[in-house]
Design an enzyme around this catalytic site. Structure first.
Site, mmCIF file in Angstrom:
data_model
loop_
_atom_site.group_PDB
_atom_site.id
_atom_site.type_symbol
_atom_site.label_atom_id
_atom_site.label_comp_id
_atom_site.label_asym_id
_atom_site.label_seq_id
_atom_site.Cartn_x
_atom_site.Cartn_y
_atom_site.Cartn_z
ATOM 1 N N SER A 1 -6.485 0.603 12.671
ATOM 2 C CA SER A 1 -5.633 0.114 13.756
ATOM 3 C C SER A 1 -5.845 0.913 15.042
ATOM 4 O O SER A 1 -5.672 0.386 16.138
ATOM 5 C CB SER A 1 -4.159 0.200 13.349
ATOM 6 O OG SER A 1 -3.905 -0.597 12.209
ATOM 7 N N ASP B 1 0.821 -1.209 0.000
ATOM 8 C CA ASP B 1 0.000 0.000 0.000
ATOM 9 C C ASP B 1 0.860 1.266 0.000
ATOM 10 O O ASP B 1 0.477 2.290 -0.565
ATOM 11 C CB ASP B 1 -0.929 0.004 1.221
ATOM 12 C CG ASP B 1 -2.152 -0.880 1.010
ATOM 13 O OD1 ASP B 1 -2.434 -1.238 -0.150
ATOM 14 O OD2 ASP B 1 -2.832 -1.196 2.000
ATOM 15 N N ARG C 1 4.335 11.744 24.800
ATOM 16 C CA ARG C 1 3.882 12.806 25.690
ATOM 17 C C ARG C 1 2.565 13.335 25.178
ATOM 18 O O ARG C 1 2.338 13.419 23.975
ATOM 19 C CB ARG C 1 4.918 13.931 25.771
ATOM 20 C CG ARG C 1 6.221 13.510 26.454
ATOM 21 C CD ARG C 1 7.201 14.657 26.501
ATOM 22 N NE ARG C 1 8.415 14.302 27.216
ATOM 23 C CZ ARG C 1 9.475 15.086 27.336
ATOM 24 N NH1 ARG C 1 9.465 16.287 26.771
ATOM 25 N NH2 ARG C 1 10.533 14.691 28.010
ATOM 26 N N ASP D 1 -2.536 11.457 22.501
ATOM 27 C CA ASP D 1 -1.234 11.215 21.876
ATOM 28 C C ASP D 1 -1.182 11.797 20.470
ATOM 29 O O ASP D 1 -0.099 12.070 19.948
ATOM 30 C CB ASP D 1 -0.951 9.711 21.795
ATOM 31 C CG ASP D 1 -0.573 9.112 23.132
ATOM 32 O OD1 ASP D 1 -0.468 9.872 24.118
ATOM 33 O OD2 ASP D 1 -0.377 7.889 23.208
ATOM 34 N N THR E 1 -9.365 2.176 6.363
ATOM 35 C CA THR E 1 -8.862 0.813 6.576
ATOM 36 C C THR E 1 -7.351 0.801 6.803
ATOM 37 O O THR E 1 -6.735 -0.265 6.798
ATOM 38 C CB THR E 1 -9.200 -0.087 5.366
ATOM 39 O OG1 THR E 1 -8.687 0.515 4.168
ATOM 40 C CG2 THR E 1 -10.689 -0.284 5.234
ATOM 41 N N ARG F 1 2.532 6.148 -3.010
ATOM 42 C CA ARG F 1 3.542 6.920 -3.732
ATOM 43 C C ARG F 1 3.135 7.091 -5.186
ATOM 44 O O ARG F 1 3.265 8.173 -5.768
ATOM 45 C CB ARG F 1 4.897 6.220 -3.609
ATOM 46 C CG ARG F 1 6.051 7.001 -4.195
ATOM 47 C CD ARG F 1 7.378 6.557 -3.573
ATOM 48 N NE ARG F 1 7.584 5.134 -3.666
ATOM 49 C CZ ARG F 1 8.139 4.512 -4.715
ATOM 50 N NH1 ARG F 1 8.511 5.236 -5.765
ATOM 51 N NH2 ARG F 1 8.319 3.220 -4.724
ATOM 52 N N TYR G 1 -4.289 3.361 9.023
ATOM 53 C CA TYR G 1 -3.938 3.678 10.411
ATOM 54 C C TYR G 1 -5.194 3.841 11.264
ATOM 55 O O TYR G 1 -5.254 3.404 12.407
ATOM 56 C CB TYR G 1 -3.101 4.956 10.420
ATOM 57 C CG TYR G 1 -2.481 5.342 11.738
ATOM 58 C CD1 TYR G 1 -2.661 4.586 12.898
ATOM 59 C CD2 TYR G 1 -1.697 6.493 11.837
ATOM 60 C CE1 TYR G 1 -2.083 4.951 14.089
ATOM 61 C CE2 TYR G 1 -1.106 6.868 13.027
ATOM 62 C CZ TYR G 1 -1.309 6.097 14.150
ATOM 63 O OH TYR G 1 -0.736 6.464 15.337
#
Length: 281
Positions: A187, A68, A152, A171, A182, A73, A184
């Protein structure tokens, strides 16, 4: 389609063996094949190496050979020139790629124009510093604001069309297109969005609040994410995992729908959810 560009990944395709096979088959069918400078070893086959700019100007379509990341790219090369793009998956999941390695023979349909295209919306992320644009980035999947290598907490104020929506500490913050839902976003616990829709998903990453939840906005929305005082902490903007731009306290990241789209080539009638279930099984 007779002029086809190859975007490859030696990390996924050791020695560019799969790319060489695909290039050879296309050349044998009478196609002209172009590649990036990094893949100039394919020149021995009759492939013409060019820079990204010349590649996109010469070609009528783009084929990516990798995962992917390689497809993303290629999409950044293809979208500004309105070129259709298709991917051969050599990665683990390959949500964006249309073909598995054993199906690469279907690429012969490119020459006969026996395919359809599906348009996917893209986003534009601008970094505003003292009301001036300090950086501007195009994305197919997502724009992510995160802390540095040391975890942090960052403070964010989120607005939509100049009206404040929510503020929280987390975060990071992710703004995804339906295509990127589907990636990041998935997840990080976000919902899967049908890519036929046009919208934005705002998702806090590890928020320190029970009321911080994902929010879906219209694609006509202009989202603004203001970064709080950093006080020695680091913050970065990343778009499609390709660009990393350091942020300062008080910066605003403005996310809007881009004027460009990615034209994804389709050879079969498999539905998005059929592919999704296959990839996740």
């Amino acid at each position: 389609m007779r002029k086809i560009g190859l975007v490859t990944s030696e990390k996924k395709d050791a020695g560019l063996r799969k790319a060489a096979q695909i290039a050879g088959e296309l050349l044998a069918l009478g196609a002209e094949v172009f590649c990036e400078e990094e893949a100039k070893s394919l020149a021995a086959l009759g492939v013409r190496p060019f820079s990204d700019e010349v590649l996109s100007e010469e070609c009528e379509g783009i084929v990516t050979v990798g995962g992917d990341g390689t497809f993303l790219r290629g999409a950044h090369i293809a979208a500004p020139r309105e070129l259709p793009i298709v991917g051969v998956n050599l990665g683990r999941l390959g949500y964006l790629t249309e073909l598995e390695p054993a199906e690469s023979g279907l690429l012969r349909a490119l020459l006969a124009e026996e395919f359809t295209t599906e348009e996917r919306m893209m986003l534009r992320a601008d970094v505003l510093r003292a009301d001036k644009v300090a950086g501007s980035f195009l994305g197919l999947n997502e724009a992510v604001i995160q802390n540095g290598m040391i975890a942090r907490i960052l403070d964010f104020v989120i607005s939509c069309n100049t009206r404040q929506v929510v503020s929280y500490s987390a975060d990071g913050v992710l703004v995804s297109t339906p295509t990127g839902s589907t990636a990041y976003s998935l997840s990080a616990g976000g919902p899967v969005i049908d890519p036929a829709l046009c919208c934005f998903l705002l998702l806090p990453i590890c928020p320190h609040s029970l009321r911080a939840r994902p929010v879906i906005f219209s694609d006509r929305s202009e989202l603004s994410i203001e970064i709080g005082t950093l006080e020695g902490k680091d913050a970065y903007l990343s778009v499609d995992g390709r660009n990393t731009f350091p942020l300062m306290g008080g910066d605003r990241v403005r996310v809007r729908r881009a004027e460009l789209v990615t034209k994804m080539i389709k050879f079969n009638n498999r539905s998005f959810f059929e592919i999704l279930n296959q990839k996740l099984s």
